[in-house]
Design a protein around this motif. Structure first.
Motif, PDB file in Angstrom:
ATOM      1  N   ARG A  78       0.832  -1.205   0.000  1.00  0.00           N
ATOM      2  CA  ARG A  78       0.000   0.000   0.000  1.00  0.00           C
ATOM      3  C   ARG A  78       0.869   1.259   0.000  1.00  0.00           C
ATOM      4  O   ARG A  78       0.601   2.230  -0.708  1.00  0.00           O
ATOM      5  N   ILE A  79       1.915   1.229   0.810  1.00  0.00           N
ATOM      6  CA  ILE A  79       2.819   2.375   0.883  1.00  0.00           C
ATOM      7  C   ILE A  79       3.531   2.578  -0.449  1.00  0.00           C
ATOM      8  O   ILE A  79       3.677   3.713  -0.929  1.00  0.00           O
ATOM      9  N   LEU A  80       3.983   1.469  -1.060  1.00  0.00           N
ATOM     10  CA  LEU A  80       4.654   1.563  -2.357  1.00  0.00           C
ATOM     11  C   LEU A  80       3.728   2.184  -3.406  1.00  0.00           C
ATOM     12  O   LEU A  80       4.152   3.048  -4.192  1.00  0.00           O
ATOM     13  N   GLY A  81       2.469   1.756  -3.429  1.00  0.00           N
ATOM     14  CA  GLY A  81       1.533   2.299  -4.409  1.00  0.00           C
ATOM     15  C   GLY A  81       1.389   3.801  -4.290  1.00  0.00           C
ATOM     16  O   GLY A  81       1.381   4.523  -5.295  1.00  0.00           O
ATOM     17  N   LYS A  82       1.286   4.297  -3.060  1.00  0.00           N
ATOM     18  CA  LYS A  82       1.181   5.743  -2.841  1.00  0.00           C
ATOM     19  C   LYS A  82       2.498   6.444  -3.209  1.00  0.00           C
ATOM     20  O   LYS A  82       2.494   7.543  -3.772  1.00  0.00           O
ATOM     21  N   ALA A  83       3.609   5.804  -2.881  1.00  0.00           N
ATOM     22  CA  ALA A  83       4.917   6.415  -3.145  1.00  0.00           C
ATOM     23  C   ALA A  83       5.145   6.616  -4.644  1.00  0.00           C
ATOM     24  O   ALA A  83       5.676   7.646  -5.074  1.00  0.00           O
ATOM     25  N   LEU A  84       4.739   5.645  -5.438  1.00  0.00           N
ATOM     26  CA  LEU A  84       4.957   5.740  -6.878  1.00  0.00           C
ATOM     27  C   LEU A  84       4.102   6.826  -7.538  1.00  0.00           C
ATOM     28  O   LEU A  84       4.369   7.226  -8.675  1.00  0.00           O
ATOM     29  N   LYS A  85       3.121   7.333  -6.811  1.00  0.00           N
ATOM     30  CA  LYS A  85       2.297   8.431  -7.326  1.00  0.00           C
ATOM     31  C   LYS A  85       2.907   9.798  -7.031  1.00  0.00           C
ATOM     32  O   LYS A  85       2.425  10.817  -7.527  1.00  0.00           O
ATOM     33  N   GLN A  86       3.971   9.814  -6.211  1.00  0.00           N
ATOM     34  CA  GLN A  86       4.631  11.076  -5.892  1.00  0.00           C
ATOM     35  C   GLN A  86       5.572  11.474  -7.036  1.00  0.00           C
ATOM     36  O   GLN A  86       5.963  10.639  -7.856  1.00  0.00           O
ATOM     37  N   PRO A  87       5.937  12.758  -7.126  1.00  0.00           N
ATOM     38  CA  PRO A  87       6.831  13.201  -8.202  1.00  0.00           C
ATOM     39  C   PRO A  87       8.089  12.345  -8.295  1.00  0.00           C
ATOM     40  O   PRO A  87       8.706  12.008  -7.282  1.00  0.00           O
ATOM     41  N   ALA A  88       8.459  11.992  -9.501  1.00  0.00           N
ATOM     42  CA  ALA A  88       9.590  11.081  -9.712  1.00  0.00           C
ATOM     43  C   ALA A  88      10.908  11.657  -9.205  1.00  0.00           C
ATOM     44  O   ALA A  88      11.825  10.909  -8.865  1.00  0.00           O
ATOM     45  N   ARG A  89      11.018  12.979  -9.124  1.00  0.00           N
ATOM     46  CA  ARG A  89      12.271  13.587  -8.667  1.00  0.00           C
ATOM     47  C   ARG A  89      12.345  13.687  -7.150  1.00  0.00           C
ATOM     48  O   ARG A  89      13.309  14.238  -6.589  1.00  0.00           O
ATOM     49  N   SER A  90      11.367  13.141  -6.443  1.00  0.00           N
ATOM     50  CA  SER A  90      11.350  13.187  -4.972  1.00  0.00           C
ATOM     51  C   SER A  90      12.490  12.367  -4.382  1.00  0.00           C
ATOM     52  O   SER A  90      13.004  11.426  -5.005  1.00  0.00           O
ATOM     53  N   VAL A  91      12.866  12.723  -3.169  1.00  0.00           N
ATOM     54  CA  VAL A  91      13.758  11.893  -2.358  1.00  0.00           C
ATOM     55  C   VAL A  91      12.882  11.166  -1.349  1.00  0.00           C
ATOM     56  O   VAL A  91      12.119  11.791  -0.608  1.00  0.00           O
ATOM     57  N   PHE A  92      12.970   9.827  -1.325  1.00  0.00           N
ATOM     58  CA  PHE A  92      12.157   9.021  -0.431  1.00  0.00           C
ATOM     59  C   PHE A  92      13.002   8.570   0.758  1.00  0.00           C
ATOM     60  O   PHE A  92      14.091   8.025   0.570  1.00  0.00           O
ATOM     61  N   CYS A  93      12.498   8.802   1.957  1.00  0.00           N
ATOM     62  CA  CYS A  93      13.230   8.405   3.163  1.00  0.00           C
ATOM     63  C   CYS A  93      12.483   7.290   3.873  1.00  0.00           C
ATOM     64  O   CYS A  93      11.336   7.459   4.296  1.00  0.00           O
ATOM     65  N   ILE A  94      13.129   6.120   4.010  1.00  0.00           N
ATOM     66  CA  ILE A  94      12.562   4.950   4.667  1.00  0.00           C
ATOM     67  C   ILE A  94      12.855   5.031   6.164  1.00  0.00           C
ATOM     68  O   ILE A  94      14.009   5.150   6.568  1.00  0.00           O
ATOM     69  N   HIS A  95      11.809   4.928   6.992  1.00  0.00           N
ATOM     70  CA  HIS A  95      11.990   5.046   8.441  1.00  0.00           C
ATOM     71  C   HIS A  95      11.743   3.752   9.204  1.00  0.00           C
ATOM     72  O   HIS A  95      11.857   3.742  10.429  1.00  0.00           O
ATOM     73  N   ASP A  96      11.405   2.677   8.512  1.00  0.00           N
ATOM     74  CA  ASP A  96      11.195   1.387   9.182  1.00  0.00           C
ATOM     75  C   ASP A  96      11.847   0.289   8.367  1.00  0.00           C
ATOM     76  O   ASP A  96      11.680   0.225   7.138  1.00  0.00           O
ATOM     77  N   SER A  97      12.547  -0.609   9.039  1.00  0.00           N
ATOM     78  CA  SER A  97      13.267  -1.668   8.329  1.00  0.00           C
ATOM     79  C   SER A  97      12.328  -2.612   7.594  1.00  0.00           C
ATOM     80  O   SER A  97      12.726  -3.222   6.594  1.00  0.00           O
ATOM     81  N   ASP A  98      11.068  -2.742   8.066  1.00  0.00           N
ATOM     82  CA  ASP A  98      10.168  -3.682   7.397  1.00  0.00           C
ATOM     83  C   ASP A  98       9.618  -3.157   6.074  1.00  0.00           C
ATOM     84  O   ASP A  98       8.860  -3.855   5.393  1.00  0.00           O
ATOM     85  N   ILE A  99       9.985  -1.938   5.681  1.00  0.00           N
ATOM     86  CA  ILE A  99       9.627  -1.451   4.341  1.00  0.00           C
ATOM     87  C   ILE A  99      10.881  -1.123   3.516  1.00  0.00           C
ATOM     88  O   ILE A  99      10.818  -0.354   2.563  1.00  0.00           O
ATOM     89  N   LEU A 100      11.996  -1.746   3.888  1.00  0.00           N
ATOM     90  CA  LEU A 100      13.200  -1.577   3.067  1.00  0.00           C
ATOM     91  C   LEU A 100      12.974  -2.101   1.658  1.00  0.00           C
ATOM     92  O   LEU A 100      13.539  -1.586   0.685  1.00  0.00           O
ATOM     93  N   GLY A 101      12.140  -3.130   1.519  1.00  0.00           N
ATOM     94  CA  GLY A 101      11.817  -3.646   0.193  1.00  0.00           C
ATOM     95  C   GLY A 101      11.156  -2.593  -0.680  1.00  0.00           C
ATOM     96  O   GLY A 101      11.364  -2.551  -1.904  1.00  0.00           O
ATOM     97  N   VAL A 102      10.357  -1.726  -0.063  1.00  0.00           N
ATOM     98  CA  VAL A 102       9.752  -0.615  -0.801  1.00  0.00           C
ATOM     99  C   VAL A 102      10.850   0.287  -1.358  1.00  0.00           C
ATOM    100  O   VAL A 102      10.800   0.724  -2.511  1.00  0.00           O
TER     101      VAL A 102
END
Length: 376
Positions: A78-102
């Motif tokens: 679910r998080i990945l789906g929302k993330a891919l809708k954000q601007p492609a030039r964004s910087v994404f910061c992962i704050h939990d190890s269980d979404i490192l795959g994202v």
């Protein structure tokens, strides 16, 4: 060439979390708000009830978690789906190890990715009460290898404690410690120590491994020699521990506190206590609550085991005890409540150390450096 201001070239920042509350102190209060103040467009994607905006940070929510399986295998998608809708030039910061795959999938899509490692994940897994013992070793190894892969591929790594840096490449790993927001404590309406109620306080995650039982037993022993109230604030882990504690011990329990509410509780206290068990996980841990106690001018009863003791020693800001010796804990409580002048002086020295040296405002300089290097 057309001149462009720094504001125009800054990449949007999208913070992704799966196990933190929406207004988490490190993620939202410190990092997100600091980046907004520096001129970045900041949003967050995480499980919550509804989209909202606060302090210039936009929250895009996914369906709240339904349990362990949901957290590990459904929520990340679910998080990945929302993330891919954000601007492609964004910087994404992962704050939990269980979404490192994202984060890995975002890298496959050409996105910039940062990992903010709050914990020593492989070591933390070895103490998870919800995992069968036979599974802890293989699970820890899996995350060790996963973090190694992410460290090699991600654009930058942020670590909250020095020990975590051992897992990641030195050339792109930045230490940003979870020190308190000095401004929040410095600007609080002054509360003279002598006018504060006789309260011993511990806030945060309330669990046996974090010394909860030793604190309670120490307070029980101390109650016959000093007059005080013991206030616990936070969340029990596991939740079943709450009924056991409230049945057998005399405490005032406050549910999980917002940052502002926590600050109010500390300024209405005289002594802070944080004595995690002397296990490997806590030997290198920097407990943020200890620093927040100091920022509020509280003398601290802290564990003599581990690296965090050095901060108490540096300013003579409290009393260090054997965290498993409840008599030592009780004696420290009694001494601080029966020697108010000395206790106040300890609190003043600890507060001065936080305001001058160990605070978020100084750590934020590194945070801005990380995102500036990626945005260029």
């Amino acid at each position: 060439m057309e001149n462009r201001s720094a504001e125009q070239v800054k990449r949007p920042i999208v913070m992704l979390a799966n196990g933190h509350p929406p207004f988490d102190t490190r993620i939202f209060i410190k990092e997100a708000r600091s980046l907004v103040q520096a001129g970045y467009t900041v949003s967050m994607i995480l499980p919550h009830t509804q989209d909202t905006e606060k302090d210039g940070v936009r929250l895009y929510v996914v369906k709240p978690l339904g349990g362990g399986f949901d957290k590990l295998f459904v929520s990340p998608w679910r998080i990945l789906g929302k993330a891919l809708k954000q601007p492609a030039r964004s910087v994404f910061c992962i704050h939990d190890s269980d979404i490192l795959g994202v984060g890995l999938i975002l890298k496959l899509f050409g996105r910039k990715v940062v990992y903010d490692a709050h914990e020593d994940t492989p070591l933390q897994i070895s103490y998870q009460h919800w995992l069968p013992r036979w599974l802890r070793g293989p699970y820890a190894t899996f995350y060790y290898l996963l973090e190694k892969l992410c460290g090699a591929w991600f654009d930058a790594i942020i670590v909250a404690e020095p020990v975590i840096a051992q897992y990641f490449p030195k050339n792109k790993t930045y230490l940003i410690r979870n020190f308190p927001l000095a401004h929040a404590f410095r600007t609080h309406v002054p509360v003279p120590y002598g006018t504060r109620p006789q309260v011993l306080t511990s806030v945060g995650t309330l669990s046996k491994v974090r010394g909860l039982i030793e604190m309670l037993e120490g307070a029980r022993l101390a109650a016959s020699r000093a007059s005080f109230e013991f206030v616990l604030g936070g969340k029990f882990a596991p939740q079943s521990l709450q009924a056991e504690v409230l049945k057998h011990y005399t405490v005032r329990f406050l549910e999980w506190l917002s940052f502002d509410a926590m600050v109010e509780v500390l300024f209405a206290s005289r002594v802070g206590i944080i004595i995690p068990n002397p296990i490997e996980r806590y030997k290198t841990n920097y407990p943020v609550k200890m620093f927040e106690f100091m920022a509020a001018g509280l003398p601290v009863i802290a564990s003599s085991a581990g690296e965090s003791a050095a901060f108490i020693k540096e300013a003579d800001a409290g009393i260090l005890v054997d965290p498993l010796n409840v008599q030592e804990v009780a004696d420290a409580i009694v001494w601080l409540f029966t020697h108010p002048a000395e206790a106040e002086a300890m609190g003043q020295r600890g507060q001065a150390l936080i305001f001058s040296k160990y605070n978020w405002e100084k750590e934020n300089e590194t945070l801005l450096k990380v995102y500036s290097s990626i945005s260029s």
